[in-house]
Design a protein around this motif. Sequence first.
Motif, PDB file in Angstrom:
ATOM      1  N   LEU A   1     -59.103  28.967  36.049  1.00 33.89           N
ATOM      2  CA  LEU A   1     -58.915  27.912  37.042  1.00 33.89           C
ATOM      3  C   LEU A   1     -59.349  26.553  36.520  1.00 33.89           C
ATOM      4  O   LEU A   1     -58.978  25.518  37.100  1.00 33.89           O
ATOM      5  N   SER A   2     -60.106  26.554  35.430  1.00 34.34           N
ATOM      6  CA  SER A   2     -60.546  25.292  34.818  1.00 34.34           C
ATOM      7  C   SER A   2     -59.788  24.977  33.534  1.00 34.34           C
ATOM      8  O   SER A   2     -60.154  24.049  32.804  1.00 34.34           O
TER       9      SER A   2
ATOM     10  N   LYS B   1     -51.964  23.093  33.438  1.00 40.83           N
ATOM     11  CA  LYS B   1     -51.793  23.326  34.881  1.00 40.83           C
ATOM     12  C   LYS B   1     -51.057  24.628  35.185  1.00 40.83           C
ATOM     13  O   LYS B   1     -51.304  25.256  36.225  1.00 40.83           O
TER      14      LYS B   1
ATOM     15  N   ARG C   1     -53.480  27.401  35.000  1.00 39.07           N
ATOM     16  CA  ARG C   1     -54.277  27.402  36.233  1.00 39.07           C
ATOM     17  C   ARG C   1     -53.481  28.008  37.394  1.00 39.07           C
ATOM     18  O   ARG C   1     -54.019  28.754  38.215  1.00 39.07           O
ATOM     19  N   TYR C   2     -52.198  27.687  37.450  1.00 40.41           N
ATOM     20  CA  TYR C   2     -51.345  28.240  38.508  1.00 40.41           C
ATOM     21  C   TYR C   2     -51.342  29.761  38.461  1.00 40.41           C
ATOM     22  O   TYR C   2     -51.528  30.433  39.489  1.00 40.41           O
TER      23      TYR C   2
ATOM     24  N   GLN D   1     -63.201  25.177  45.319  1.00 46.81           N
ATOM     25  CA  GLN D   1     -63.059  23.990  44.457  1.00 46.81           C
ATOM     26  C   GLN D   1     -61.608  23.807  44.006  1.00 46.81           C
ATOM     27  O   GLN D   1     -61.118  22.681  43.907  1.00 46.81           O
ATOM     28  N   ALA D   2     -60.919  24.939  43.768  1.00 47.52           N
ATOM     29  CA  ALA D   2     -59.531  24.866  43.291  1.00 47.52           C
ATOM     30  C   ALA D   2     -58.583  24.316  44.344  1.00 47.52           C
ATOM     31  O   ALA D   2     -57.456  23.910  44.023  1.00 47.52           O
TER      32      ALA D   2
ATOM     33  N   ASP E   1     -57.403  20.936  43.388  1.00 48.37           N
ATOM     34  CA  ASP E   1     -56.732  20.783  42.098  1.00 48.37           C
ATOM     35  C   ASP E   1     -55.615  19.760  42.225  1.00 48.37           C
ATOM     36  O   ASP E   1     -54.883  19.731  43.222  1.00 48.37           O
ATOM     37  N   GLU E   2     -55.467  18.928  41.193  1.00 47.69           N
ATOM     38  CA  GLU E   2     -54.437  17.886  41.232  1.00 47.69           C
ATOM     39  C   GLU E   2     -53.022  18.453  41.177  1.00 47.69           C
ATOM     40  O   GLU E   2     -52.058  17.760  41.520  1.00 47.69           O
ATOM     41  N   TYR E   3     -52.894  19.711  40.766  1.00 50.08           N
ATOM     42  CA  TYR E   3     -51.575  20.338  40.696  1.00 50.08           C
ATOM     43  C   TYR E   3     -51.342  21.111  41.988  1.00 50.08           C
ATOM     44  O   TYR E   3     -52.042  22.089  42.285  1.00 50.08           O
TER      45      TYR E   3
ATOM     46  N   VAL F   1     -51.391  25.012  42.496  1.00 52.97           N
ATOM     47  CA  VAL F   1     -52.723  25.609  42.377  1.00 52.97           C
ATOM     48  C   VAL F   1     -53.497  25.413  43.673  1.00 52.97           C
ATOM     49  O   VAL F   1     -54.110  26.350  44.208  1.00 52.97           O
ATOM     50  N   ALA F   2     -53.471  24.202  44.202  1.00 50.15           N
ATOM     51  CA  ALA F   2     -54.215  23.893  45.422  1.00 50.15           C
ATOM     52  C   ALA F   2     -53.733  24.744  46.591  1.00 50.15           C
ATOM     53  O   ALA F   2     -54.543  25.272  47.374  1.00 50.15           O
TER      54      ALA F   2
END
Length: 636
Positions: free
Chosen positions: A507-508, A512, A515-516, A539-540, A543-545, A548-549
């Motif tokens: 996730l970090s 991206k 992370r997805y 926290q995820a 996420d800017e993507y 993922v968020a």
Amino acid sequence: MLLKSSLPLMLIMLFGMFTSCQTKPLEQPNILWITIEDTSPHFIGCYGNDDARTPVIDHLAMDGVRFNNAFSTGTVCSPSRTAIITGVKTYKTGTGNHRSAIAVPNYMKGFPYYLQQQGYYTSNNKKTDYNVGDEKAYTAEAWHESADTAGWWNRAEGQPFFAVFNFMDSHQSRTMTHTYSWYKKQVLNELAAEERIGENDFDMPPFYNDTPAMRKQFARVYNSLKLTDNKIGALLQRLEADGLKENTIIIFYADHGEGIPRGKTNGINLGYRVPFIIWFPEKYKHLSPWGTNGVVTDELVSFEDLAPTVISLAGGEIPEHMTGRIMMGDNRSKRAEYLVLSSDRADNGIDLVRTVTNGKYIYSRNFMPFIPEARYIRYMEISDIKQQMRRDYEQNLLNPVQKRLFEARPAEYLYNIEDDVWELNNLVDDEKHQELLNEMRQLLKQEMLDAKDVMLLPEYELEILAQEQAPYEYRLSDSYAINDILASAWLSGDRSKEAATKQVQNLSHPDKIVRYWAAVGLRSQSKEQLQPFEKEIKQAMSDEYAPVAITAAAMAYNQFDSSEAQSVLKSYLLHENDMLALLTIHYLMYVDNKQPFAETVRASREMKGRTYNPKAAAVDFLGSLGLVPNNPSYRQ
């Protein structure tokens, strides 16, 4: 002296004429291509079903070549047809999602274009359904005509033809989706009384509840195929009446597996395997490496093979981007030892499955296993048979095999499709099959790496990418970190503490897409496995993507009842991007408590400019809560 000195030259010219005649076909064959919709060989007479009434198809097989191991490269129509028309698998072109519009490179013409270069008249009657950018222009370049009036009869006198006829009568709309009254009028009443298959005249697949209500619906499969068979017979009569049959090779097949729950849209044998028959007239029987007159072959055939085979028959050169086999003729390719197949989004039902088969066994990797086989797809949910199945499930009337359709899938399937034709016994945990399992697992993984499977990108990303560059070419660049991405995706479905720990670490990750897939993989973990990672999952959500968020928020809501997660999900439900809204609704279909999102989903559906898939997903969501009717008049 002049005659004497010209003799060597004349001999050279005569030799050249002789060799030219030896290498060039005396006459190019006409090719008649008959496609039917949504049909598995399980329901056709010549494939062993004694209950079926398909005499025309059976007669083609009796005089031709029947293939036991022909497979679509997708499990729904537009990805399958896109692989056929391009000659390239959809996980290379990025065209695997149903009815998408993804750019392909300019040099990747529809294969009938290459037949035109050999003098062929190309006609398509009439379905296209290509997942390419500017489908209208792509179609116009491939076909001389593509319409319901198209056919060999419009060509120039003496011109060889490649003619496609697509019969819709076995389509899912007929076998399950349209109302029974529509089916009765458009299918059943088109058959003579003696042609009809009664509701007790067949064996039910064992993954369905064998009740009168289910039998009434399932009889539609057999009667729709009977009507299809009749119409194929009429077409062949016209071919013969026009005096063309003895100059025409006939290729018959279905576009993918049966249009019933658990068939079409599912990445198993019942979704991929198709009936496939080739008939040769006497003058072209020498082109068949299998023989003719009722021969049966177990040779593996993929839809990727169709374009190069037909181009070769026409005498053309195979474009470099086509890597499928040439199945017949002088340039026949080596037989395939296995095939790799794929299944992605169908309508509003997101999914990603990759499959390997050697004809006897089929191995499928489910990359989103939290989704059941009977996932929510509006076009299926409105059908009487699907609603009956859901009622039977809710009322606990199903046996364990039948219940499985509505429960989370395992990460992997391994079926012996020779002995277990309905794919009931998953051999993944069988000790005797571990060597085979590992072999097929590694074959699949290596193919995804070698092909640089670009469908690992979420559809949101594919659509953005395709505006600037064809995904087919993007995947070959250094920007596409396929090794890291596949390593992250491969963990999805591994429901272990070790996998969950690695997914949380990912996730970090700076990439991206890695992370997805970490988030998607965590979504498939049990609640118990997620419990220690509440902080990281929450926290995820920032996420800017966006993919993922959204995925993290779905987990945080379902697992930790997070009010913040609920707010994040509601905001994405109202996002103007259709793919982000669809992804959000898709996750919410599988949460424990849907009620808090009902009004926001309704508002999302009604947003100006919403396209079919997010609207259909919204209706599935509302329908599951009993807030809208589940019937054909309320499709979206």
